[in-house]
Enzyme design. Structure first.
Site, PDB file in Angstrom:
ATOM      1  N   CYS A  16      40.643 -26.798 -25.687  1.00  0.00           N
ATOM      2  CA  CYS A  16      39.635 -27.255 -26.945  1.00  0.00           C
ATOM      3  C   CYS A  16      38.674 -28.394 -26.627  1.00  0.00           C
ATOM      4  CB  CYS A  16      39.979 -26.822 -28.090  1.00  0.00           C
ATOM      5  SG  CYS A  16      40.429 -27.767 -28.806  1.00  0.00           S
TER       6      CYS A  16
ATOM      7  N   HIS B 116      43.720 -29.116 -32.273  1.00  0.00           N
ATOM      8  CA  HIS B 116      42.233 -28.788 -32.291  1.00  0.00           C
ATOM      9  C   HIS B 116      40.854 -29.144 -32.985  1.00  0.00           C
ATOM     10  CE1 HIS B 116      40.107 -25.154 -31.038  1.00  0.00           C
ATOM     11  NE2 HIS B 116      40.044 -24.276 -31.935  1.00  0.00           N
TER      12      HIS B 116
ATOM     13  N   ASP C 185      33.374 -21.738 -32.679  1.00  0.00           N
ATOM     14  CA  ASP C 185      34.797 -22.149 -31.833  1.00  0.00           C
ATOM     15  C   ASP C 185      35.347 -21.525 -30.356  1.00  0.00           C
ATOM     16  OD1 ASP C 185      37.317 -23.149 -31.087  1.00  0.00           O
ATOM     17  OD2 ASP C 185      38.075 -22.287 -32.597  1.00  0.00           O
TER      18      ASP C 185
END
Length: 290
Positions: free
Chosen positions: A68, A107, A122
């Site tokens: 991420c 994250h 995302d």
């Protein structure tokens, strides 16, 4: 770094005249279909950096994916180049082994504002919890996507993302009780505050995630990518192909263990990943399931 080179990487051939929702939905989906969520560098003796130029070269030019801090950071650059108004946020991922959220932001996501309405983008959570399209930031609304129904909750300050999926139907009975199979129908993914975060906020986290023996990412080698019908995953020595079957409320899962001689072939043919250094697969007990 060149936006057109990124567009070629993900297969975006359209034109964009303004930063609208339709274009964002298209680019978001193409990204998760083209660029894997993976942490293989950690298990190849390499180092994951937060340097955007290095991340760009790795993902766009060198046929790799990223986790991420790489994928969503690259996507924030894409948003900026395309003229979107966005804010980078930090999330606490839910740890299924501890039945609680991790104590720090591990994250990275982006909140995008379009015509006064906020959305969550995302492109790097992976496997069955990967969203294909941005989520409207509306508390309590069921938002159906190919992987299942996603839902944002809000208690006044903290936002939480959860997903309701389908029953896993494992084809190879030897893997019926695999630790990689997530049998929970509804699962909590992560929580976040609407506090803007710069890249510096994630530097210590990035170092911890790739060095600590307690980190999920040092305990498992992970590679996953979304497909038109579901997703593929290589976790440790186990290769899986998952087909979403909403008509029968199931996810059809094909799993098998692979030999060392197959690893590079699978990465190239199934994920379009070409490694420079040798991968040492690992799959220790850790809170990561498909």
């Amino acid at each position: 770094m060149d936006l057109q080179e990124y567009f070629k990487k993900i297969g975006f051939s359209g034109v964009y005249e303004k930063p609208d929702l339709a274009t964002l939905r298209t680019v978001h989906k193409l990204h998760v279909m083209s660029i894997p969520f993976e942490n293989l560098s950690i298990h190849c003796g390499e180092w994951n950096t937060m340097d955007l130029q290095i991340v760009y070269d790795k993902i766009v030019r060198n046929r790799r994916g990223g986790w991420c801090c790489e994928n969503n950071q690259l996507f924030s650059w894409v948003l900026r180049e395309m003229g979107y108004k966005y804010t980078t946020l930090g999330c606490k991922v839910f740890n299924t082994l501890k039945n609680d959220f991790n104590p720090f932001n591990s994250h990275l996501i982006n909140m995008v504002e379009i015509e006064g309405k906020p959305y969550i983008a995302d492109v790097s959570f992976g496997v069955s919890c990967q969203i294909w399209h941005p989520l409207e930031m509306i508390a309590g609304k069921d938002q159906e996507q190919p992987a299942g129904i996603f839902r944002l909750l809000n208690d006044g300050e903290t936002w939480t993302l959860e997903k309701t999926g389908r029953k896993p139907l494992v084809q190879n009975k030897a893997f019926t009780n695999s630790s990689l199979i997530d049998k929970r129908v509804t699962k909590t993914m992560y929580s976040f505050l609407l506090i803007p975060r710069g890249i510096d906020h994630f530097l210590n986290t990035s170092e911890y995630l790739q060095t600590s023996p307690e980190s999920l990412f040092t305990q498992k080698s992970i590679c996953s990518i979304q497909t038109s019908t579901g997703f593929r995953a290589l976790i440790g020595w186990t290769y899986s192909e998952v087909t979403f079957n909403p008509e029968e409320d199931t996810d059809i899962i094909e799993m098998r263990d692979v030999a060392e001689s197959e690893i590079d072939i699978i990465l190239k043919e199934k994920f379009n990943i070409f490694l420079v250094n040798k991968l040492t697969p690992i799959n220790n007990k850790a809170a990561y399931k498909m």
